[in-house]
Design a protein around this motif. Structure first.
Motif, PDB file in Angstrom:
ATOM      1  N   THR A  45       7.586   4.871  11.929  1.00 21.36           N
ATOM      2  CA  THR A  45       7.917   3.631  11.230  1.00 21.36           C
ATOM      3  C   THR A  45       7.647   2.432  12.120  1.00 21.36           C
ATOM      4  N   ALA A  46       7.412   1.297  11.492  1.00 22.09           N
ATOM      5  CA  ALA A  46       7.188   0.041  12.206  1.00 22.09           C
ATOM      6  C   ALA A  46       7.784  -1.099  11.391  1.00 22.09           C
ATOM      7  N   THR A  47       8.351  -2.072  12.085  1.00 23.99           N
ATOM      8  CA  THR A  47       8.951  -3.250  11.459  1.00 23.99           C
ATOM      9  C   THR A  47       8.594  -4.471  12.283  1.00 23.99           C
ATOM     10  N   ALA A  48       8.291  -5.574  11.611  1.00 18.10           N
ATOM     11  CA  ALA A  48       8.053  -6.842  12.294  1.00 18.10           C
ATOM     12  C   ALA A  48       8.542  -7.976  11.404  1.00 18.10           C
ATOM     13  N   TYR A  49       9.050  -9.017  12.046  1.00 21.35           N
ATOM     14  CA  TYR A  49       9.576 -10.171  11.311  1.00 21.35           C
ATOM     15  C   TYR A  49       9.379 -11.420  12.149  1.00 21.35           C
ATOM     16  N   SER A  50       9.052 -12.526  11.484  1.00 17.57           N
ATOM     17  CA  SER A  50       8.917 -13.810  12.174  1.00 17.57           C
ATOM     18  C   SER A  50       9.340 -14.925  11.228  1.00 17.57           C
ATOM     19  N   ARG A  51      10.187 -15.809  11.729  1.00 16.81           N
ATOM     20  CA  ARG A  51      10.516 -17.046  11.003  1.00 16.81           C
ATOM     21  C   ARG A  51      10.421 -18.205  11.977  1.00 16.81           C
ATOM     22  N   PHE A 111       0.859  -1.172   0.000  1.00 17.67           N
ATOM     23  CA  PHE A 111       0.000   0.000   0.000  1.00 17.67           C
ATOM     24  C   PHE A 111       0.899   1.226   0.000  1.00 17.67           C
ATOM     25  N   ASP A 112       0.628   2.172  -0.878  1.00 18.46           N
ATOM     26  CA  ASP A 112       1.497   3.347  -0.999  1.00 18.46           C
ATOM     27  C   ASP A 112       0.668   4.525  -1.496  1.00 18.46           C
ATOM     28  N   ASP A 113       0.456   5.513  -0.615  1.00 19.84           N
ATOM     29  CA  ASP A 113      -0.166   6.760  -1.057  1.00 19.84           C
ATOM     30  C   ASP A 113       0.767   7.914  -0.681  1.00 19.84           C
ATOM     31  N   ASP A 114       0.273   9.116  -0.654  1.00 23.47           N
ATOM     32  CA  ASP A 114       1.144  10.262  -0.424  1.00 23.47           C
ATOM     33  C   ASP A 114       1.752  10.292   0.981  1.00 23.47           C
ATOM     34  N   ARG A 115       1.117   9.639   1.942  1.00 26.20           N
ATOM     35  CA  ARG A 115       1.585   9.740   3.325  1.00 26.20           C
ATOM     36  C   ARG A 115       1.931   8.400   3.963  1.00 26.20           C
ATOM     37  N   THR A 116       1.305   7.344   3.536  1.00 31.07           N
ATOM     38  CA  THR A 116       1.462   6.052   4.204  1.00 31.07           C
ATOM     39  C   THR A 116       2.009   5.001   3.252  1.00 31.07           C
ATOM     40  N   GLY A 146      14.373 -43.260   9.265  1.00 30.42           N
ATOM     41  CA  GLY A 146      14.118 -43.933   7.998  1.00 30.42           C
ATOM     42  C   GLY A 146      13.576 -43.002   6.924  1.00 30.42           C
ATOM     43  N   GLU A 147      13.802 -41.692   7.056  1.00 33.81           N
ATOM     44  CA  GLU A 147      13.375 -40.719   6.064  1.00 33.81           C
ATOM     45  C   GLU A 147      14.384 -39.579   5.992  1.00 33.81           C
ATOM     46  N   LYS A 148      14.337 -38.835   4.896  1.00 31.35           N
ATOM     47  CA  LYS A 148      15.266 -37.734   4.710  1.00 31.35           C
ATOM     48  C   LYS A 148      14.844 -36.515   5.541  1.00 31.35           C
ATOM     49  N   ILE A 149      15.832 -35.644   5.819  1.00 35.49           N
ATOM     50  CA  ILE A 149      15.550 -34.432   6.591  1.00 35.49           C
ATOM     51  C   ILE A 149      14.629 -33.510   5.798  1.00 35.49           C
ATOM     52  N   ARG A 150      13.665 -32.929   6.481  1.00 38.15           N
ATOM     53  CA  ARG A 150      12.707 -32.020   5.869  1.00 38.15           C
ATOM     54  C   ARG A 150      12.529 -30.802   6.774  1.00 38.15           C
ATOM     55  N   TYR A 151      12.576 -29.627   6.172  1.00 38.47           N
ATOM     56  CA  TYR A 151      12.271 -28.376   6.868  1.00 38.47           C
ATOM     57  C   TYR A 151      10.965 -27.810   6.338  1.00 38.47           C
ATOM     58  N   THR A 152      10.288 -27.024   7.171  1.00 33.03           N
ATOM     59  CA  THR A 152       9.277 -26.080   6.702  1.00 33.03           C
ATOM     60  C   THR A 152       9.611 -24.716   7.299  1.00 33.03           C
ATOM     61  N   TYR A 153       9.516 -23.684   6.465  1.00 34.29           N
ATOM     62  CA  TYR A 153       9.743 -22.308   6.895  1.00 34.29           C
ATOM     63  C   TYR A 153       8.435 -21.538   6.774  1.00 34.29           C
ATOM     64  N   ALA A 154       7.976 -20.965   7.878  1.00 33.36           N
ATOM     65  CA  ALA A 154       6.828 -20.059   7.873  1.00 33.36           C
ATOM     66  C   ALA A 154       7.354 -18.661   8.180  1.00 33.36           C
ATOM     67  N   ASP A 155       7.324 -17.777   7.189  1.00 32.06           N
ATOM     68  CA  ASP A 155       7.922 -16.446   7.300  1.00 32.06           C
ATOM     69  C   ASP A 155       6.868 -15.358   7.159  1.00 32.06           C
ATOM     70  N   ILE A 156       7.001 -14.320   7.972  1.00 31.97           N
ATOM     71  CA  ILE A 156       6.155 -13.125   7.889  1.00 31.97           C
ATOM     72  C   ILE A 156       7.051 -11.905   8.070  1.00 31.97           C
ATOM     73  N   SER A 157       6.908 -10.903   7.210  1.00 35.59           N
ATOM     74  CA  SER A 157       7.644  -9.653   7.380  1.00 35.59           C
ATOM     75  C   SER A 157       6.717  -8.481   7.105  1.00 35.59           C
ATOM     76  N   LEU A 158       6.994  -7.358   7.773  1.00 31.99           N
ATOM     77  CA  LEU A 158       6.157  -6.166   7.639  1.00 31.99           C
ATOM     78  C   LEU A 158       7.020  -4.929   7.828  1.00 31.99           C
ATOM     79  N   ASN A 159       6.819  -3.942   6.952  1.00 33.26           N
ATOM     80  CA  ASN A 159       7.457  -2.629   7.085  1.00 33.26           C
ATOM     81  C   ASN A 159       6.417  -1.563   6.769  1.00 33.26           C
ATOM     82  N   ALA A 160       6.328  -0.547   7.623  1.00 40.04           N
ATOM     83  CA  ALA A 160       5.328   0.496   7.435  1.00 40.04           C
ATOM     84  C   ALA A 160       5.900   1.845   7.857  1.00 40.04           C
ATOM     85  N   SER A 161       5.399   2.901   7.221  1.00 35.73           N
ATOM     86  CA  SER A 161       5.781   4.261   7.611  1.00 35.73           C
ATOM     87  C   SER A 161       4.622   5.195   7.324  1.00 35.73           C
ATOM     88  N   HIS A 162       4.540   6.270   8.103  1.00 36.71           N
ATOM     89  CA  HIS A 162       3.481   7.262   7.928  1.00 36.71           C
ATOM     90  C   HIS A 162       4.082   8.647   8.165  1.00 36.71           C
TER      91      HIS A 162
END
Length: 377
Positions: free
Chosen positions: A341-347, A284-289, A315-331
């Motif tokens: 400004t605000a920043t958030a990250y999760s892995r 989302f991008d307007d003149d202020r936010t 008896g099975e191969k290694i398996r990963y799952t990655y659940a990622d969330i990122s957020l950057n905002a400014s006003h």
């Protein structure tokens, strides 16, 4: 009648004023936040007969981020130069000795060969000054401090109307800081590409395409007390991402994507994997936010390494799952150049390798969030 020298001088002034453009930008930002498990450690490890728990293994702290960015652009005739320097520091308040800083510097040069083709060149330097080891380890144990030198060059052109295609060769050298007796570095080289097609619908611009790279990475591992090579690794990588940019309005768009990423172990034929999964970006991008967010869910399957629990092989191969969330905002706040400004990250990395006697291939959770203020000039 105007004399010839005067004509020449006037022509030069007009040409310079018309074709030479200079622009500079500077911003400084600070954020206060909290990071959980910044060394990406598992929650339980056994050393001999002692079982270490989350209280022993996981380091978390509130922090203060300080970041700056300086950009310089100069364009004349068909040429353009862009320079940027971006220092950053994260100061942990509870564990100040774990604080770190980095600096990223880039220099880019573009030249318009003709109306549809542009020559591109870039050099990159990055220094990460940080102590410790990356807890998200699997095959290699990587120190968190490193220095990177890189260069790339190629072309950007139109294959057909409303198309943008980029093809570049690149080279990177990454030298990890020595940690104890460990020393690690790699050279990598390859080709990166991007193809994007645009079309209009209901007055909005839709885009779709692919990006990716093909590269070879050559690792050398050393004993830090001498220069004798103790181990070499030759890994080939291929990564391809397909995307579609769907505009909801002039200020809001969605960007679904799907990535395929694979590594081949050329020498040992042991460390390969295949990784794939969907992602969704929001903008989302307007003149202020300004607001940008992305969520993704990736699955990695190793081709040869066996999964284990504390009782032995599964008896099975290694398996990963990655659940990622990122957020950057400014006003923007008024007209003085200040913004909130605000920043958030999760892995969250989950794995079927749960042997508590090992630290490699384990699951972990790393998250942080911060709020701050930015000033732009």
């Amino acid at each position: 009648m105007m004399k010839t020298p005067t004509k020449i001088l006037l022509a030069l002034l007009i040409t310079t004023g018309t074709w030479a453009q200079e622009r500079q930008g500077f911003e400084v930002e600070t954020q206060s936040g909290y990071e959980y498990n910044y060394f990406k450690s598992p929650r339980q490890v056994r050393q001999g007969t002692v079982v270490l728990t989350e209280a022993d293994l996981i380091a978390s702290s509130s922090y203060q981020d300080i970041l700056m960015d300086y950009d310089y652009r100069y364009k004349w005739n068909r040429n353009r130069i862009r320079l940027s320097v971006s220092p950053f520091a994260r100061l942990f308040q509870e564990n100040f000795e774990d604080s770190y800083w980095s600096v990223l510097a880039t220099a880019k040069y573009d030249y318009d060969l003709n109306r549809n083709t542009e020559f591109l060149a870039e050099v990159v330097f990055k220094r990460m000054n940080r102590e410790g080891l990356d807890g998200a380890q699997d095959v290699l144990i990587n120190p968190l401090g490193y220095t990177v030198y890189g260069a790339s060059s190629g072309l950007k052109f139109e294959l057909f109307p409303k198309n943008e295609t980029v093809l570049e060769a690149f080279y990177n050298f990454k030298d990890f800081d020595a940690f104890g007796v460990r020393d690690l570095q790699y050279n990598e080289f390859g080709v990166k590409f991007g193809l994007q097609q645009e079309f209009g619908s209901n007055g909005l611009d839709h885009k779709y395409g692919i990006t990716g790279y093909v590269k070879k990475r050559l690792y050398d591992t050393f004993n830090a007390s001498d220069v004798t090579t103790e181990g070499e690794r030759d890994w080939n990588y291929v990564k391809v991402t397909g995307f579609y940019t769907y505009p909801i309005s002039e200020t809001f768009e969605l960007k679904p994507s799907f990535v395929y990423y694979t590594r081949t172990d050329v020498l040992a034929n042991r460390s390969g994997f295949d990784q794939l999964g969907p992602g969704l970006g929001l903008k989302f991008d307007d003149d202020r936010t300004r607001f940008r967010a992305k969520v993704s869910y990736l699955t990695r399957n190793y081709t040869d390494f066996e999964a284990r629990d504390t009782n032995g092989p599964l008896g099975e191969k290694i398996r990963y799952t990655y659940a990622d969330i990122s957020l950057n905002a400014s006003h923007k706040l008024g007209n003085g150049g200040f913004s909130l400004t605000a920043t958030a990250y999760s892995r969250v990395r989950a794995t079927n390798y749960t042997d508590i006697d090992a630290r490699s291939f384990r699951g972990y959770r790393n998250q942080y969030a911060g709020l701050g203020i930015k000033w732009e000039l």
